[in-house]
Scaffold this motif. Structure first.
Motif, PDB file in Angstrom:
ATOM      1  N   ASN A  17       0.919  -0.993  -0.126  1.00 40.64           N
ATOM      2  CA  ASN A  17       0.030  -0.197   0.057  1.00 40.64           C
ATOM      3  C   ASN A  17       0.872   1.165  -0.101  1.00 40.64           C
ATOM      4  N   TYR A  18       2.073   1.294   0.635  1.00 40.60           N
ATOM      5  CA  TYR A  18       2.798   2.441   0.753  1.00 40.60           C
ATOM      6  C   TYR A  18       3.351   2.650  -0.709  1.00 40.60           C
ATOM      7  N   LEU A  19       3.602   1.320  -1.466  1.00 42.47           N
ATOM      8  CA  LEU A  19       4.499   1.554  -2.874  1.00 42.47           C
ATOM      9  C   LEU A  19       3.305   2.367  -3.777  1.00 42.47           C
ATOM     10  N   LEU A  20       2.077   1.592  -3.639  1.00 44.43           N
ATOM     11  CA  LEU A  20       0.863   2.124  -4.356  1.00 44.43           C
ATOM     12  C   LEU A  20       0.844   3.512  -4.096  1.00 44.43           C
ATOM     13  N   ASP A  21       0.845   4.276  -2.849  1.00 46.95           N
ATOM     14  CA  ASP A  21       0.629   5.563  -2.633  1.00 46.95           C
ATOM     15  C   ASP A  21       1.892   6.409  -3.353  1.00 46.95           C
ATOM     16  N   ASN A  22       2.939   5.912  -3.070  1.00 43.11           N
ATOM     17  CA  ASN A  22       4.206   6.750  -3.174  1.00 43.11           C
ATOM     18  C   ASN A  22       5.033   6.761  -4.141  1.00 43.11           C
ATOM     19  N   ARG A  23       5.028   5.498  -4.894  1.00 43.06           N
ATOM     20  CA  ARG A  23       5.798   5.214  -6.032  1.00 43.06           C
ATOM     21  C   ARG A  23       5.163   5.100  -7.286  1.00 43.06           C
ATOM     22  N   HIS A  24       4.985   6.322  -7.710  1.00 46.29           N
ATOM     23  CA  HIS A  24       4.361   6.392  -9.083  1.00 46.29           C
ATOM     24  C   HIS A  24       4.951   7.832  -9.723  1.00 46.29           C
ATOM     25  N   PRO A  25       4.837   8.201 -10.988  1.00 38.83           N
ATOM     26  CA  PRO A  25       5.444   9.407 -11.518  1.00 38.83           C
ATOM     27  C   PRO A  25       4.714  10.570 -10.782  1.00 38.83           C
ATOM     28  N   GLU A  26       5.421  11.769 -10.868  1.00 39.91           N
ATOM     29  CA  GLU A  26       4.927  12.759  -9.975  1.00 39.91           C
ATOM     30  C   GLU A  26       3.606  13.531 -10.789  1.00 39.91           C
ATOM     31  N   GLU A  27       3.669  13.328 -12.181  1.00 38.19           N
ATOM     32  CA  GLU A  27       2.606  13.792 -13.154  1.00 38.19           C
ATOM     33  C   GLU A  27       1.280  13.099 -13.021  1.00 38.19           C
ATOM     34  N   ARG A  28       1.302  12.013 -12.393  1.00 37.20           N
ATOM     35  CA  ARG A  28       0.100  11.148 -12.362  1.00 37.20           C
ATOM     36  C   ARG A  28      -0.050  10.570 -11.006  1.00 37.20           C
ATOM     37  N   GLY A  29      -1.482   9.912 -10.778  1.00 42.16           N
ATOM     38  CA  GLY A  29      -1.859   9.494  -9.481  1.00 42.16           C
ATOM     39  C   GLY A  29      -1.310   7.829  -9.350  1.00 42.16           C
ATOM     40  N   PRO A  30      -1.581   7.247  -8.507  1.00 44.22           N
ATOM     41  CA  PRO A  30      -0.860   6.062  -8.130  1.00 44.22           C
ATOM     42  C   PRO A  30      -1.577   4.934  -9.437  1.00 44.22           C
ATOM     43  N   TYR A  31      -0.581   3.847  -9.477  1.00 41.39           N
ATOM     44  CA  TYR A  31      -1.030   2.750 -10.470  1.00 41.39           C
ATOM     45  C   TYR A  31      -2.027   2.280  -9.995  1.00 41.39           C
ATOM     46  N   SER A  32      -2.817   1.708 -10.824  1.00 42.23           N
ATOM     47  CA  SER A  32      -4.079   0.664 -10.668  1.00 42.23           C
ATOM     48  C   SER A  32      -3.594  -0.791 -10.445  1.00 42.23           C
ATOM     49  N   ILE A  33      -4.302  -1.585  -9.755  1.00 40.66           N
ATOM     50  CA  ILE A  33      -4.117  -3.036  -9.817  1.00 40.66           C
ATOM     51  C   ILE A  33      -3.900  -3.621 -11.287  1.00 40.66           C
ATOM     52  N   PRO A  34      -5.007  -3.129 -12.119  1.00 41.01           N
ATOM     53  CA  PRO A  34      -4.936  -3.561 -13.575  1.00 41.01           C
ATOM     54  C   PRO A  34      -3.425  -3.375 -14.214  1.00 41.01           C
ATOM     55  N   GLU A  35      -2.870  -1.900 -14.038  1.00 36.29           N
ATOM     56  CA  GLU A  35      -1.711  -1.723 -14.547  1.00 36.29           C
ATOM     57  C   GLU A  35      -0.545  -2.507 -13.897  1.00 36.29           C
ATOM     58  N   ILE A  36      -0.602  -2.586 -12.760  1.00 33.29           N
ATOM     59  CA  ILE A  36       0.411  -3.397 -12.037  1.00 33.29           C
ATOM     60  C   ILE A  36       0.348  -4.974 -12.499  1.00 33.29           C
ATOM     61  N   VAL A  78      11.117  -7.511   3.608  1.00 34.45           N
ATOM     62  CA  VAL A  78      11.554  -8.100   4.662  1.00 34.45           C
ATOM     63  C   VAL A  78      12.620  -7.320   5.606  1.00 34.45           C
ATOM     64  N   THR A  79      13.146  -6.204   5.187  1.00 38.56           N
ATOM     65  CA  THR A  79      13.958  -5.360   5.929  1.00 38.56           C
ATOM     66  C   THR A  79      13.490  -4.931   7.174  1.00 38.56           C
ATOM     67  N   ASP A  80      14.215  -4.729   8.117  1.00 41.69           N
ATOM     68  CA  ASP A  80      13.938  -4.096   9.248  1.00 41.69           C
ATOM     69  C   ASP A  80      14.021  -2.624   9.370  1.00 41.69           C
ATOM     70  N   LYS A  81      14.840  -2.180   8.157  1.00 44.07           N
ATOM     71  CA  LYS A  81      14.938  -0.625   7.958  1.00 44.07           C
ATOM     72  C   LYS A  81      13.692  -0.233   7.630  1.00 44.07           C
ATOM     73  N   PRO A  82      13.495   1.157   8.221  1.00 42.55           N
ATOM     74  CA  PRO A  82      12.089   2.029   7.745  1.00 42.55           C
ATOM     75  C   PRO A  82      11.940   1.887   6.424  1.00 42.55           C
ATOM     76  N   LEU A  83      10.943   1.540   5.741  1.00 42.99           N
ATOM     77  CA  LEU A  83      10.500   1.816   4.424  1.00 42.99           C
ATOM     78  C   LEU A  83      10.932   2.856   3.549  1.00 42.99           C
ATOM     79  N   GLU A  84      10.701   4.099   4.475  1.00 42.50           N
ATOM     80  CA  GLU A  84      11.316   5.398   3.826  1.00 42.50           C
ATOM     81  C   GLU A  84      12.909   5.362   3.415  1.00 42.50           C
ATOM     82  N   GLU A  85      13.442   4.838   4.556  1.00 41.80           N
ATOM     83  CA  GLU A  85      14.800   5.012   4.288  1.00 41.80           C
ATOM     84  C   GLU A  85      15.283   3.966   3.339  1.00 41.80           C
ATOM     85  N   VAL A  86      14.713   2.797   3.064  1.00 44.58           N
ATOM     86  CA  VAL A  86      15.119   2.071   2.133  1.00 44.58           C
ATOM     87  C   VAL A  86      14.879   2.594   0.677  1.00 44.58           C
ATOM     88  N   LEU A  87      13.664   3.404   0.704  1.00 49.89           N
ATOM     89  CA  LEU A  87      13.305   4.164  -0.514  1.00 49.89           C
ATOM     90  C   LEU A  87      14.383   5.227  -1.061  1.00 49.89           C
TER      91      LEU A  87
END
Length: 140
Positions: A17-36, A78-87
Motif C-alpha cells: 500500500n505504501y508503494l501504491l501511494d508513493n511510488r508513481h510518476p509525479e505527473e500522475r496518480g497511483p498505479y491501478s491494480i490492472p496496470e501493475i 523483509v528489511t528491518d529498516k524503515p521503508l522510507e529509508e530503504v526508498l
C-alpha cells in the motif's frame, strides 16, 4: 495462522500500500491494480490479496516482480529498516548513477568541510540559474 504469519501478511500489505501511494510518476496518480498486473504478469487477484492483507503466502517471484515494477529492492518486503529509508537509499543510488553525479560526489570526498560547502554553494547557484528551487532535493 500464527502471530508471526499475521505480522508478515500485515507487513506485505503495508509495504504494498505504501508503494501504491508513493511510488508513481509525479505527473500522475497511483498505479491501478490492472496496470501493475499488466506490468508484472502477476494476477489481479493476487495483487488485490496483497493489498488487502489476504495473501498469506505470496511467491517470491511475485514479490520480486512487484518490487521491480516499483523500482525498489526486493528486500523491501523483509528489511528491518524503515521503508522510507530503504526508498531514499534506492533513489540516492539511482541518482548517483545518473549523468556524472557519482563523479561529483567521489571527487569531493577528500575535500575539507569548507571546500565541500563551497561546492554545495556552487550547486545552489547553478540550481537558481536554471529556475530550480535551490533548497529542494532533485528527484531521480
Amino acid at each position: 495462522m500464527t502471530e508471526a504469519a499475521r505480522d508478515g501478511v500485515a507487513r506485505i500489505a503495508a509495504t504494498f500500500n505504501y508503494l501504491l501511494d508513493n511510488r508513481h510518476p509525479e505527473e500522475r496518480g497511483p498505479y491501478s491494480i490492472p496496470e501493475i498486473a499488466l506490468g508484472t504478469g502477476v494476477s489481479e487477484s493476487t495483487l488485490k490479496g496483497m493489498k488487502a492483507g489476504g495473501n498469506d503466502n505470496p511467491k517470491i517471484n511475485t514479490l520480486i516482480a512487484v518490487a521491480k515494477f516499483f523500482d525498489v529492492p526486493p528486500d523491501v518486503w523483509v528489511t528491518d529498516k524503515p521503508l522510507e529509508e530503504v526508498l531514499i537509499d534506492r533513489d540516492l543510488h539511482n541518482a548517483m548513477r545518473d549523468a556524472g553525479i557519482e563523479s561529483i560526489a567521489l571527487r569531493s570526498k577528500d575535500l575539507t568541510p569548507d571546500n565541500r560547502k563551497l561546492v554545495a554553494d556552487m550547486i545552489t547557484v547553478a540550481r537558481k540559474s536554471q529556475g530550480l528551487d535551490p533548497g529542494e532535493v532533485g528527484r531521480p
